[in-house]
Design an enzyme around this catalytic site. Structure first.
Site, PDB file in Angstrom:
ATOM      1  N   ASN A   1       0.914  -1.257  -0.056  1.00 51.77           N
ATOM      2  CA  ASN A   1      -0.021   0.082   0.118  1.00 51.77           C
ATOM      3  C   ASN A   1       0.735   1.117   0.132  1.00 51.77           C
ATOM      4  OD1 ASN A   1      -2.243  -1.645  -0.005  1.00 51.77           O
ATOM      5  ND2 ASN A   1      -2.749  -1.194   2.177  1.00 51.77           N
TER       6      ASN A   1
ATOM      7  N   ALA B   1      12.388   0.675   6.304  1.00 56.75           N
ATOM      8  CA  ALA B   1      13.194   0.783   7.566  1.00 56.75           C
ATOM      9  C   ALA B   1      12.998  -0.674   7.714  1.00 56.75           C
ATOM     10  CB  ALA B   1      12.308   1.415   8.654  1.00 56.75           C
TER      11      ALA B   1
ATOM     12  N   TYR C   1       8.655 -12.084  11.616  1.00 50.98           N
ATOM     13  CA  TYR C   1       9.220 -10.913  11.465  1.00 50.98           C
ATOM     14  C   TYR C   1      10.557 -10.802  10.483  1.00 50.98           C
ATOM     15  CZ  TYR C   1      11.787  -6.589  12.799  1.00 50.98           C
ATOM     16  OH  TYR C   1      12.019  -5.415  12.804  1.00 50.98           O
TER      17      TYR C   1
ATOM     18  N   THR D   1      19.968  -0.751  18.102  1.00 50.32           N
ATOM     19  CA  THR D   1      19.714   0.737  18.253  1.00 50.32           C
ATOM     20  C   THR D   1      19.374   0.927  19.902  1.00 50.32           C
ATOM     21  OG1 THR D   1      19.048   1.048  16.133  1.00 50.32           O
ATOM     22  CG2 THR D   1      18.875   2.832  17.597  1.00 50.32           C
TER      23      THR D   1
ATOM     24  N   ARG E   1      14.083  -5.074  23.981  1.00 48.47           N
ATOM     25  CA  ARG E   1      15.583  -5.218  23.295  1.00 48.47           C
ATOM     26  C   ARG E   1      16.517  -5.343  24.500  1.00 48.47           C
ATOM     27  NH1 ARG E   1      15.351  -0.645  18.785  1.00 48.47           N
ATOM     28  NH2 ARG E   1      13.300   0.243  19.769  1.00 48.47           N
TER      29      ARG E   1
END
Length: 169
Positions: free
Chosen positions: A19, A34, A65, A95, A106
């Protein structure tokens, strides 16, 4: 959690990406993807070069994922080839930085939260696994440089410096 949101993750990386690509095409805009270092799976090469195809489990629990991101990268490149759409693909590595959600799962926020709450720090495996880390401000600088470049294939944005997770903990 990959189990709870498996279908939603796959939907975003397939239909959602399509989309957005259609929107960019319709509006004669460029497209920034990304992506993630997870496309390499459990890599047999360190550090990973952009030309490395990875070592992935296409049916594992996390595959929704990493395979979703691999699919979205392929879709982005198909739009580049078919419609000559100006695309940028950034593979983001670990990050950290200000405003991270405490429960985002994370390594850095997990370690900090466990330490602040007086809990033992959880290091999965034997602690000898390594990770590269990049501060969010460096990541944003990388985004800007990528957007100003003529590169259209995937670009890794991480660090060539690896840290043992035991040392990080």
């Amino acid at each position: 959690d990959f189990r709870e949101l498996a279908l939603e993750i796959m939907q975003v990386n397939s239909v959602g990406t399509k989309n957005l690509l259609e929107f960019a095409l319709k509006n004669k805009a460029g497209f920034f993807q990304a992506s993630t270092s997870e496309v390499y799976g459990n890599p047999l090469e360190h550090p990973q070069k952009e030309s490395y195809f990875g070592n992935v489990n296409p049916v594992g629990e996390r595959s929704v994922y990493d395979e979703g991101k691999r699919f979205s990268e392929a879709l982005v490149m198909a739009y580049k080839r078919k419609f000559n759409l100006d695309v940028k693909i950034c593979r983001i590595f670990n990050t950290f930085g200000e405003r991270m959600r405490p429960n985002d799962g994370r390594i850095i926020p997990n370690f900090i939260n466990q330490a602040l709450n007086g809990k033992p720090i959880t290091v999965y495996g034997d602690g000898t696994r390594t990770r590269s880390f990049r501060h969010v401000s460096d990541l944003v600088d990388g985004f800007v440089k990528l957007m100003d470049s003529n590169i259209s294939g995937p670009v890794n944005l991480g660090s060539d410096q690896e840290y043992d997770l035991d040392d990080v903990a």
